[in-house]
Design a protein around this motif. Structure first.
Motif, PDB file in Angstrom:
ATOM      1  N   LEU A  83      28.053 -17.314   9.963  1.00 46.73           N
ATOM      2  CA  LEU A  83      27.928 -17.986  11.268  1.00 46.73           C
ATOM      3  C   LEU A  83      29.010 -17.494  12.229  1.00 46.73           C
ATOM      4  CD1 LEU A  83      27.110 -21.661  10.248  1.00 46.73           C
ATOM      5  CD2 LEU A  83      25.662 -20.151  11.598  1.00 46.73           C
ATOM      6  N   LYS A  84      30.235 -17.389  11.737  1.00 52.53           N
ATOM      7  CA  LYS A  84      31.341 -16.922  12.590  1.00 52.53           C
ATOM      8  C   LYS A  84      31.144 -15.474  13.020  1.00 52.53           C
ATOM      9  CE  LYS A  84      33.689 -20.685  12.712  1.00 52.53           C
ATOM     10  NZ  LYS A  84      33.617 -21.483  13.909  1.00 52.53           N
ATOM     11  N   LEU A  85      30.466 -14.685  12.197  1.00 52.42           N
ATOM     12  CA  LEU A  85      30.200 -13.281  12.531  1.00 52.42           C
ATOM     13  C   LEU A  85      28.910 -13.108  13.334  1.00 52.42           C
ATOM     14  CD1 LEU A  85      31.157 -11.674   9.108  1.00 52.42           C
ATOM     15  CD2 LEU A  85      32.427 -11.478  11.268  1.00 52.42           C
ATOM     16  N   LYS A  86      28.275 -14.225  13.680  1.00 51.09           N
ATOM     17  CA  LYS A  86      27.022 -14.209  14.464  1.00 51.09           C
ATOM     18  C   LYS A  86      25.892 -13.486  13.715  1.00 51.09           C
ATOM     19  CE  LYS A  86      29.043 -15.823  18.309  1.00 51.09           C
ATOM     20  NZ  LYS A  86      29.554 -17.139  18.057  1.00 51.09           N
ATOM     21  N   LEU A  87      25.845 -13.660  12.394  1.00 54.70           N
ATOM     22  CA  LEU A  87      24.822 -13.034  11.565  1.00 54.70           C
ATOM     23  C   LEU A  87      23.858 -14.073  10.981  1.00 54.70           C
ATOM     24  CD1 LEU A  87      27.092 -10.464   9.677  1.00 54.70           C
ATOM     25  CD2 LEU A  87      25.499 -10.013  11.565  1.00 54.70           C
ATOM     26  N   GLU A  88      23.674 -15.162  11.716  1.00 57.39           N
ATOM     27  CA  GLU A  88      22.858 -16.261  11.193  1.00 57.39           C
ATOM     28  C   GLU A  88      21.356 -15.998  11.220  1.00 57.39           C
ATOM     29  OE1 GLU A  88      23.850 -17.269  15.508  1.00 57.39           O
ATOM     30  OE2 GLU A  88      24.915 -16.465  13.788  1.00 57.39           O
ATOM     31  N   HIS A  89      20.919 -14.905  11.817  1.00 57.40           N
ATOM     32  CA  HIS A  89      19.487 -14.593  11.862  1.00 57.40           C
ATOM     33  C   HIS A  89      19.126 -13.437  10.935  1.00 57.40           C
ATOM     34  CE1 HIS A  89      18.811 -17.513  14.957  1.00 57.40           C
ATOM     35  NE2 HIS A  89      19.805 -17.005  15.656  1.00 57.40           N
ATOM     36  N   TRP A  93      21.718 -14.184   5.405  1.00 57.14           N
ATOM     37  CA  TRP A  93      22.068 -15.566   5.744  1.00 57.14           C
ATOM     38  C   TRP A  93      20.981 -16.521   5.268  1.00 57.14           C
ATOM     39  CZ3 TRP A  93      20.344 -19.748   8.547  1.00 57.14           C
ATOM     40  CH2 TRP A  93      21.266 -20.765   8.736  1.00 57.14           C
ATOM     41  N   LYS A  94      19.710 -16.170   5.500  1.00 58.93           N
ATOM     42  CA  LYS A  94      18.605 -17.033   5.073  1.00 58.93           C
ATOM     43  C   LYS A  94      18.555 -17.155   3.556  1.00 58.93           C
ATOM     44  CE  LYS A  94      15.852 -16.447   9.184  1.00 58.93           C
ATOM     45  NZ  LYS A  94      14.599 -16.085   9.785  1.00 58.93           N
ATOM     46  N   ALA A  95      18.747 -16.052   2.852  1.00 58.52           N
ATOM     47  CA  ALA A  95      18.753 -16.097   1.383  1.00 58.52           C
ATOM     48  C   ALA A  95      19.903 -16.964   0.875  1.00 58.52           C
ATOM     49  CB  ALA A  95      18.861 -14.684   0.822  1.00 58.52           C
ATOM     50  N   ASN A  96      21.070 -16.797   1.482  1.00 62.89           N
ATOM     51  CA  ASN A  96      22.223 -17.608   1.103  1.00 62.89           C
ATOM     52  C   ASN A  96      21.942 -19.097   1.341  1.00 62.89           C
ATOM     53  OD1 ASN A  96      25.227 -17.742   0.412  1.00 62.89           O
ATOM     54  ND2 ASN A  96      25.134 -18.816   2.378  1.00 62.89           N
ATOM     55  N   GLN A  97      21.312 -19.414   2.467  1.00 66.69           N
ATOM     56  CA  GLN A  97      20.989 -20.817   2.767  1.00 66.69           C
ATOM     57  C   GLN A  97      20.013 -21.393   1.749  1.00 66.69           C
ATOM     58  OE1 GLN A  97      23.588 -21.757   4.740  1.00 66.69           O
ATOM     59  NE2 GLN A  97      22.100 -23.187   5.550  1.00 66.69           N
ATOM     60  N   TRP A  98      19.001 -20.605   1.361  1.00 62.96           N
ATOM     61  CA  TRP A  98      18.043 -21.089   0.358  1.00 62.96           C
ATOM     62  C   TRP A  98      18.750 -21.386  -0.954  1.00 62.96           C
ATOM     63  CZ3 TRP A  98      13.817 -23.503   0.905  1.00 62.96           C
ATOM     64  CH2 TRP A  98      12.955 -23.213   1.951  1.00 62.96           C
ATOM     65  N   ILE A  99      19.634 -20.493  -1.371  1.00 61.58           N
ATOM     66  CA  ILE A  99      20.390 -20.709  -2.609  1.00 61.58           C
ATOM     67  C   ILE A  99      21.258 -21.955  -2.471  1.00 61.58           C
ATOM     68  CG2 ILE A  99      22.204 -19.763  -4.102  1.00 61.58           C
ATOM     69  CD1 ILE A  99      21.051 -16.959  -3.378  1.00 61.58           C
ATOM     70  N   LEU A 100      21.914 -22.086  -1.329  1.00 64.03           N
ATOM     71  CA  LEU A 100      22.789 -23.235  -1.092  1.00 64.03           C
ATOM     72  C   LEU A 100      22.011 -24.556  -1.135  1.00 64.03           C
ATOM     73  CD1 LEU A 100      25.617 -24.200  -0.459  1.00 64.03           C
ATOM     74  CD2 LEU A 100      25.182 -23.720   1.950  1.00 64.03           C
ATOM     75  N   PRO A 163      20.407 -22.627  12.910  1.00 61.32           N
ATOM     76  CA  PRO A 163      21.656 -22.080  12.372  1.00 61.32           C
ATOM     77  C   PRO A 163      22.840 -22.182  13.332  1.00 61.32           C
ATOM     78  CG  PRO A 163      20.112 -20.312  12.885  1.00 61.32           C
ATOM     79  CD  PRO A 163      19.413 -21.592  13.168  1.00 61.32           C
ATOM     80  N   VAL A 164      23.551 -23.279  13.240  1.00 61.27           N
ATOM     81  CA  VAL A 164      24.784 -23.464  14.006  1.00 61.27           C
ATOM     82  C   VAL A 164      25.849 -24.059  13.091  1.00 61.27           C
ATOM     83  CG1 VAL A 164      23.647 -23.796  16.245  1.00 61.27           C
ATOM     84  CG2 VAL A 164      24.105 -25.771  14.802  1.00 61.27           C
ATOM     85  N   ASP A 165      27.095 -23.849  13.458  1.00 62.10           N
ATOM     86  CA  ASP A 165      28.214 -24.480  12.763  1.00 62.10           C
ATOM     87  C   ASP A 165      28.309 -25.903  13.301  1.00 62.10           C
ATOM     88  OD1 ASP A 165      30.575 -25.313  11.649  1.00 62.10           O
ATOM     89  OD2 ASP A 165      31.797 -23.694  12.478  1.00 62.10           O
ATOM     90  N   TRP A 166      27.939 -26.899  12.501  1.00 62.35           N
ATOM     91  CA  TRP A 166      27.853 -28.259  13.030  1.00 62.35           C
ATOM     92  C   TRP A 166      29.212 -28.841  13.409  1.00 62.35           C
ATOM     93  CZ3 TRP A 166      26.020 -27.993   7.766  1.00 62.35           C
ATOM     94  CH2 TRP A 166      26.891 -28.506   6.834  1.00 62.35           C
TER      95      TRP A 166
END
Length: 178
Positions: A83-89, A93-100, A163-166
């Motif tokens: 998110l900080k590197l602006k790579l949320e799309h 990032w999506k694979a990491n989110q699914w695992i998380l 995908p935002v840093d809440w």
């Protein structure tokens, strides 16, 4: 109720882990002017629980089993970094989110397993554990089962679709209101 040299070593490493996590969280809270009461509560409750486990020398099995909840930590860190590197799309990032998100669902199963272990061994726990340890264990397990894990599962699922840093988002919202 048994302990081993290996379990003592691991409990001490876990205490160091939570000290490191809290110091790091404080640094990033100051650096980015954010504050996550859930993470601070989690670190404080966990540190107290593991400190009491070491101090009183009890229930290493339950304590080590509960440390499995921290399997989400590396994936949360990767999410935050992306998110900080602006790579949320990106796909990563999506694979990491699914695992998380999956790991947060597994956390629920681990918490239920620990409730079951406590239920099955209640007589031994009352006999061999100190009251302060039992209270600490159930405060931590209750807060994790009914507050922290559901909250984080919801937030990470919501973050997958938006995908935002809440923490940064809530800071911006407060600024706009003021």
């Amino acid at each position: 109720m048994a302990t081993t040299d290996e379990s003592w070593t691991f409990i001490c490493l876990i205490i160091g882990f939570f000290i490191f996590e809290e110091v790091t969280l404080i640094y990033f809270d100051l650096r980015y002017r954010t504050f996550s009461k859930e993470l601070h509560a989690h670190h404080l409750i966990s540190f107290i629980g593991y400190f009491l486990t070491a101090l009183l020398g009890v229930n290493h099995y339950v304590a080590i089993s509960l440390f499995l909840l921290e399997a989400s930590t590396p994936f949360s860190c990767v999410c935050w970094c992306l998110l900080k590197l602006k790579l949320e799309h990106t796909f990563i990032w999506k694979a990491n989110q699914w695992i998380l998100i999956y790991i947060f669902h597994v956390r629920t199963l681990i918490e239920l397993w620990c409730w079951y272990i406590c239920y099955q061994n209640w007589t031994s726990m009352k006999q061999y554990s100190h009251l302060v340890y039992i209270v600490s264990l159930f405060v931590g397990l209750t807060s994790s089962t009914f507050w922290l894990t559901p909250y984080w599962t919801y937030k990470k699922t919501k973050q997958f679709f938006n995908p935002v840093d809440w923490n940064a988002e809530s800071k911006r919202t407060k600024k706009n209101v003021a």
